[in-house]
Design a protein around this motif. Structure first.
Motif, PDB file in Angstrom:
ATOM      1  N   SER A  39       0.861  -1.560   0.167  1.00  0.00           N
ATOM      2  CA  SER A  39      -0.292  -0.276  -0.148  1.00  0.00           C
ATOM      3  C   SER A  39       0.622   1.036   0.143  1.00  0.00           C
ATOM      4  CB  SER A  39      -1.184  -0.146   1.027  1.00  0.00           C
ATOM      5  OG  SER A  39      -0.315  -0.080   2.179  1.00  0.00           O
ATOM      6  N   TYR A  40       0.367   2.700  -0.413  1.00  0.00           N
ATOM      7  CA  TYR A  40       1.344   3.258  -0.586  1.00  0.00           C
ATOM      8  C   TYR A  40       0.076   5.371  -0.306  1.00  0.00           C
ATOM      9  CZ  TYR A  40       3.861   0.369  -3.923  1.00  0.00           C
ATOM     10  OH  TYR A  40       4.306  -0.552  -4.361  1.00  0.00           O
ATOM     11  N   VAL A  41       0.945   6.112   0.324  1.00  0.00           N
ATOM     12  CA  VAL A  41       0.240   7.205   0.157  1.00  0.00           C
ATOM     13  C   VAL A  41      -0.702   7.906  -0.904  1.00  0.00           C
ATOM     14  CG1 VAL A  41       2.204   8.592   0.562  1.00  0.00           C
ATOM     15  CG2 VAL A  41       0.271   9.091   1.764  1.00  0.00           C
ATOM     16  N   ASP A  42      -1.108   8.617  -1.155  1.00  0.00           N
ATOM     17  CA  ASP A  42      -1.780   8.631  -3.000  1.00  0.00           C
ATOM     18  C   ASP A  42      -0.882   9.658  -3.121  1.00  0.00           C
ATOM     19  OD1 ASP A  42      -5.195   9.279  -1.404  1.00  0.00           O
ATOM     20  OD2 ASP A  42      -3.959   7.911  -2.608  1.00  0.00           O
ATOM     21  N   SER A  43       0.187  10.159  -2.374  1.00  0.00           N
ATOM     22  CA  SER A  43       1.129  11.550  -3.266  1.00  0.00           C
ATOM     23  C   SER A  43       2.082  10.544  -3.931  1.00  0.00           C
ATOM     24  CB  SER A  43       1.407  12.134  -1.694  1.00  0.00           C
ATOM     25  OG  SER A  43       2.082  11.819  -1.153  1.00  0.00           O
ATOM     26  N   VAL A  44       2.433   9.429  -3.259  1.00  0.00           N
ATOM     27  CA  VAL A  44       3.418   8.621  -4.299  1.00  0.00           C
ATOM     28  C   VAL A  44       3.645   7.589  -5.096  1.00  0.00           C
ATOM     29  CG1 VAL A  44       5.335   9.110  -1.945  1.00  0.00           C
ATOM     30  CG2 VAL A  44       3.889   6.840  -2.213  1.00  0.00           C
ATOM     31  N   LYS A  45       1.755   7.200  -5.088  1.00  0.00           N
ATOM     32  CA  LYS A  45       1.357   6.052  -5.889  1.00  0.00           C
ATOM     33  C   LYS A  45       1.779   6.695  -7.546  1.00  0.00           C
ATOM     34  CE  LYS A  45      -2.688   4.872  -3.387  1.00  0.00           C
ATOM     35  NZ  LYS A  45      -4.121   4.698  -2.852  1.00  0.00           N
ATOM     36  N   GLY A  46       2.005   4.830  -7.860  1.00  0.00           N
ATOM     37  CA  GLY A  46       3.155   5.640  -9.162  1.00  0.00           C
ATOM     38  C   GLY A  46       4.426   5.938  -9.560  1.00  0.00           C
ATOM     39  N   ARG A  47       4.854   6.366  -8.331  1.00  0.00           N
ATOM     40  CA  ARG A  47       6.051   7.519  -8.271  1.00  0.00           C
ATOM     41  C   ARG A  47       7.417   6.293  -7.643  1.00  0.00           C
ATOM     42  NH1 ARG A  47       7.927  12.072  -6.351  1.00  0.00           N
ATOM     43  NH2 ARG A  47       6.237  11.661  -5.001  1.00  0.00           N
ATOM     44  N   PHE A  48       6.420   5.939  -6.790  1.00  0.00           N
ATOM     45  CA  PHE A  48       7.321   5.044  -5.580  1.00  0.00           C
ATOM     46  C   PHE A  48       7.307   2.865  -6.184  1.00  0.00           C
ATOM     47  CE2 PHE A  48       8.690   8.341  -2.484  1.00  0.00           C
ATOM     48  CZ  PHE A  48       8.685   9.354  -3.419  1.00  0.00           C
ATOM     49  N   THR A  49       8.228   2.587  -5.520  1.00  0.00           N
ATOM     50  CA  THR A  49       8.067   0.784  -5.540  1.00  0.00           C
ATOM     51  C   THR A  49       8.483   0.237  -3.920  1.00  0.00           C
ATOM     52  OG1 THR A  49       7.338   0.749  -7.565  1.00  0.00           O
ATOM     53  CG2 THR A  49       8.208  -1.131  -6.714  1.00  0.00           C
ATOM     54  N   ILE A  50       7.487  -0.038  -3.088  1.00  0.00           N
ATOM     55  CA  ILE A  50       8.030  -0.841  -1.968  1.00  0.00           C
ATOM     56  C   ILE A  50       8.126  -2.536  -2.420  1.00  0.00           C
ATOM     57  CG2 ILE A  50       6.050  -1.098  -1.006  1.00  0.00           C
ATOM     58  CD1 ILE A  50       7.103  -0.774   1.493  1.00  0.00           C
ATOM     59  N   SER A  51       9.457  -3.252  -1.747  1.00  0.00           N
ATOM     60  CA  SER A  51       9.780  -4.386  -2.119  1.00  0.00           C
ATOM     61  C   SER A  51      10.614  -5.098  -1.616  1.00  0.00           C
ATOM     62  CB  SER A  51      10.431  -4.330  -3.757  1.00  0.00           C
ATOM     63  OG  SER A  51      11.909  -3.750  -3.746  1.00  0.00           O
ATOM     64  N   ARG A  52      10.721  -6.068  -1.089  1.00  0.00           N
ATOM     65  CA  ARG A  52      11.542  -6.905  -0.564  1.00  0.00           C
ATOM     66  C   ARG A  52      12.224  -7.941  -0.729  1.00  0.00           C
ATOM     67  NH1 ARG A  52       7.347  -8.250   4.421  1.00  0.00           N
ATOM     68  NH2 ARG A  52       9.052  -8.708   5.826  1.00  0.00           N
ATOM     69  N   ASP A  53      13.168  -8.145  -0.036  1.00  0.00           N
ATOM     70  CA  ASP A  53      14.359  -9.120  -0.407  1.00  0.00           C
ATOM     71  C   ASP A  53      14.711  -9.980   1.096  1.00  0.00           C
ATOM     72  OD1 ASP A  53      15.988 -11.840  -1.072  1.00  0.00           O
ATOM     73  OD2 ASP A  53      17.088 -10.271  -2.601  1.00  0.00           O
ATOM     74  N   ASN A  54      13.383 -11.713   0.828  1.00  0.00           N
ATOM     75  CA  ASN A  54      13.605 -12.053   2.826  1.00  0.00           C
ATOM     76  C   ASN A  54      14.980 -12.823   2.620  1.00  0.00           C
ATOM     77  OD1 ASN A  54      11.136 -11.443   2.925  1.00  0.00           O
ATOM     78  ND2 ASN A  54      10.075 -13.197   1.886  1.00  0.00           N
ATOM     79  N   ALA A  55      15.723 -13.539   1.462  1.00  0.00           N
ATOM     80  CA  ALA A  55      16.467 -14.079   1.084  1.00  0.00           C
ATOM     81  C   ALA A  55      17.812 -13.467   2.446  1.00  0.00           C
ATOM     82  CB  ALA A  55      17.335 -14.452   0.239  1.00  0.00           C
ATOM     83  N   LYS A  56      17.698 -11.908   1.758  1.00  0.00           N
ATOM     84  CA  LYS A  56      18.128 -10.601   2.076  1.00  0.00           C
ATOM     85  C   LYS A  56      17.948  -9.668   3.502  1.00  0.00           C
ATOM     86  CE  LYS A  56      20.838  -9.869  -1.937  1.00  0.00           C
ATOM     87  NZ  LYS A  56      20.943  -8.961  -3.223  1.00  0.00           N
TER      88      LYS A  56
END
Length: 119
Positions: A58-75
């Motif tokens: 989920s994202y705050v509206d002001s960053v939608k389409g510009r920011f991408t959150i992700s995770r690397d569980n192995a790291k």
């Protein structure tokens, strides 16, 4: 105990990109919900984006389409890819871990990393 360390901040021109990292240590955060917050000078800390243990985002509206959150569980690491940056994105960015598979946990914060966007 979870220890979080952010990195990747810096100075970037408007329209540019930067990727933040949040490295966790102490224990695995694979089952934690994790999120990014930011705090601009003179303002309260605000939510930016979150990624659940199962991958939902989920994202705050002001960053939608510009920011991408992700995770690397192995790291044991979370990321925030920020594109098309604006001066209003200037802030200290903090990562947070909490809620292990829906169960309350202590809230863990990193020390923050500064992002400055010049116009």
């Amino acid at each position: 105990q979870v220890h979080l360390v952010e990195s990747g901040g810096g100075l970037v021109q408007a329209g540019g990109s930067i990727t933040l990292s949040c490295a966790a240590s102490g224990r695995s955060v694979v089952n934690y919900d994790m999120s990014w917050f930011r705090q601009a000078p003179g303002q309260e800390r605000e939510f930016v984006a979150s990624i659940r243990w199962h991958g939902g985002t989920s994202y705050v509206d002001s960053v939608k389409g510009r920011f991408t959150i992700s995770r690397d569980n192995a790291k044991n690491t979370m990321y925030l890819k920020m594109n098309n940056l604006e001066p209003a994105d200037t802030a200290i960015y903090y990562c947070r871990a909490d809620t292990e598979r829906g169960r309350p946990t202590p809230v863990y914060w990193g020390q923050g990393t500064q992002v400055t966007v010049s116009s």
